[in-house]
Design a protein around this motif. Sequence first.
Motif, PDB file in Angstrom:
ATOM      1  N   ARG A 118      -6.329 -58.481 -20.979  1.00 41.10           N
ATOM      2  CA  ARG A 118      -6.351 -57.042 -20.657  1.00 41.10           C
ATOM      3  C   ARG A 118      -7.210 -56.760 -19.429  1.00 41.10           C
ATOM      4  N   ALA A 119      -8.384 -57.388 -19.389  1.00 43.18           N
ATOM      5  CA  ALA A 119      -9.284 -57.176 -18.248  1.00 43.18           C
ATOM      6  C   ALA A 119      -8.641 -57.676 -16.957  1.00 43.18           C
ATOM      7  N   TRP A 120      -7.951 -58.822 -17.015  1.00 40.21           N
ATOM      8  CA  TRP A 120      -7.293 -59.362 -15.832  1.00 40.21           C
ATOM      9  C   TRP A 120      -6.174 -58.436 -15.356  1.00 40.21           C
ATOM     10  N   LYS A 121      -5.366 -57.912 -16.289  1.00 42.81           N
ATOM     11  CA  LYS A 121      -4.287 -56.999 -15.915  1.00 42.81           C
ATOM     12  C   LYS A 121      -4.844 -55.713 -15.301  1.00 42.81           C
ATOM     13  N   ALA A 122      -5.920 -55.192 -15.869  1.00 40.39           N
ATOM     14  CA  ALA A 122      -6.532 -53.976 -15.325  1.00 40.39           C
ATOM     15  C   ALA A 122      -7.090 -54.234 -13.925  1.00 40.39           C
ATOM     16  N   LEU A 123      -7.666 -55.398 -13.726  1.00 43.70           N
ATOM     17  CA  LEU A 123      -8.201 -55.756 -12.410  1.00 43.70           C
ATOM     18  C   LEU A 123      -7.072 -55.879 -11.387  1.00 43.70           C
ATOM     19  N   GLN A 124      -5.968 -56.512 -11.770  1.00 44.80           N
ATOM     20  CA  GLN A 124      -4.818 -56.623 -10.872  1.00 44.80           C
ATOM     21  C   GLN A 124      -4.242 -55.251 -10.537  1.00 44.80           C
ATOM     22  N   GLN A 125      -4.143 -54.386 -11.535  1.00 40.69           N
ATOM     23  CA  GLN A 125      -3.588 -53.049 -11.308  1.00 40.69           C
ATOM     24  C   GLN A 125      -4.482 -52.252 -10.362  1.00 40.69           C
ATOM     25  N   ALA A 126      -5.802 -52.388 -10.525  1.00 43.11           N
ATOM     26  CA  ALA A 126      -6.726 -51.656  -9.654  1.00 43.11           C
ATOM     27  C   ALA A 126      -6.596 -52.129  -8.211  1.00 43.11           C
ATOM     28  N   THR A 127      -6.460 -53.424  -8.008  1.00 41.90           N
ATOM     29  CA  THR A 127      -6.340 -53.914  -6.639  1.00 41.90           C
ATOM     30  C   THR A 127      -4.979 -53.577  -6.036  1.00 41.90           C
ATOM     31  N   ARG A 164     -15.118 -50.662 -12.630  1.00 49.00           N
ATOM     32  CA  ARG A 164     -15.078 -50.716 -14.095  1.00 49.00           C
ATOM     33  C   ARG A 164     -14.406 -52.000 -14.561  1.00 49.00           C
ATOM     34  N   GLU A 165     -13.353 -52.373 -13.890  1.00 56.07           N
ATOM     35  CA  GLU A 165     -12.600 -53.562 -14.274  1.00 56.07           C
ATOM     36  C   GLU A 165     -13.420 -54.833 -14.067  1.00 56.07           C
ATOM     37  N   LEU A 166     -14.182 -54.884 -12.967  1.00 50.83           N
ATOM     38  CA  LEU A 166     -15.039 -56.046 -12.727  1.00 50.83           C
ATOM     39  C   LEU A 166     -16.148 -56.134 -13.764  1.00 50.83           C
ATOM     40  N   ALA A 167     -16.713 -54.992 -14.119  1.00 52.53           N
ATOM     41  CA  ALA A 167     -17.754 -54.982 -15.152  1.00 52.53           C
ATOM     42  C   ALA A 167     -17.175 -55.443 -16.486  1.00 52.53           C
ATOM     43  N   ASP A 168     -15.985 -54.963 -16.829  1.00 49.33           N
ATOM     44  CA  ASP A 168     -15.346 -55.399 -18.075  1.00 49.33           C
ATOM     45  C   ASP A 168     -15.075 -56.896 -18.066  1.00 49.33           C
ATOM     46  N   ALA A 169     -14.577 -57.403 -16.943  1.00 52.59           N
ATOM     47  CA  ALA A 169     -14.293 -58.841 -16.849  1.00 52.59           C
ATOM     48  C   ALA A 169     -15.572 -59.659 -17.008  1.00 52.59           C
TER      49      ALA A 169
END
Length: 178
Positions: free
Chosen positions: A53-62, A70-75
């Motif tokens: 989930r964290a990886w998908k959110a990070l990809q979507q943000a970029t 937020r995504e980097l902190a979650d990861a």
Amino acid sequence: MPWFVAIALLVVPVAEIYVIIQVGQAIGGWPTVALLLFESALGAWLIKREGRRAWKALQQATETARMPTRELADAALVLVGGTLLLTPGFITDIFGFFFVLPFTRPLARKALAAFLSRRIAAQLGGNPITGFMPGTFRPPTAEDADRAHRQREARDDVVQGEVIQGEVVDPERPQDTK
């Protein structure tokens, strides 16, 4: 900070052993081992799910060209929490679940942000996130800004002088000597 890590590396294993012994005396040896194995299996499954989930959110943000703070902190929290969950012991599992579970991670993220904010403030002499000066409960004033400006000027390698209007002399061209 290195002293804190050194103390943690000494204290945490001793505390883990103590808690495991206490739980073992309360519920028995084999149930304690089974509980530790169950926590590790649950942690591994949770890490896989939340990491994805964290990886998908990070990809979507970029992909949407926005800053993925937020995504980097979650990861980072999932990574640290996963490491703690895979470490045998009850104390590290409690912290690991706190970092990995989706409903407790926002609290961990806020704690991480506060910690990093204090570290940045200590390095820069003020809190760039909240705007508060260290050791105070007030926003910076014009006097604080003037003081910071004078400190920056004192650090700059600037030679003070004055410009005199006159003829420009090129040092590479030969001069007329009359």
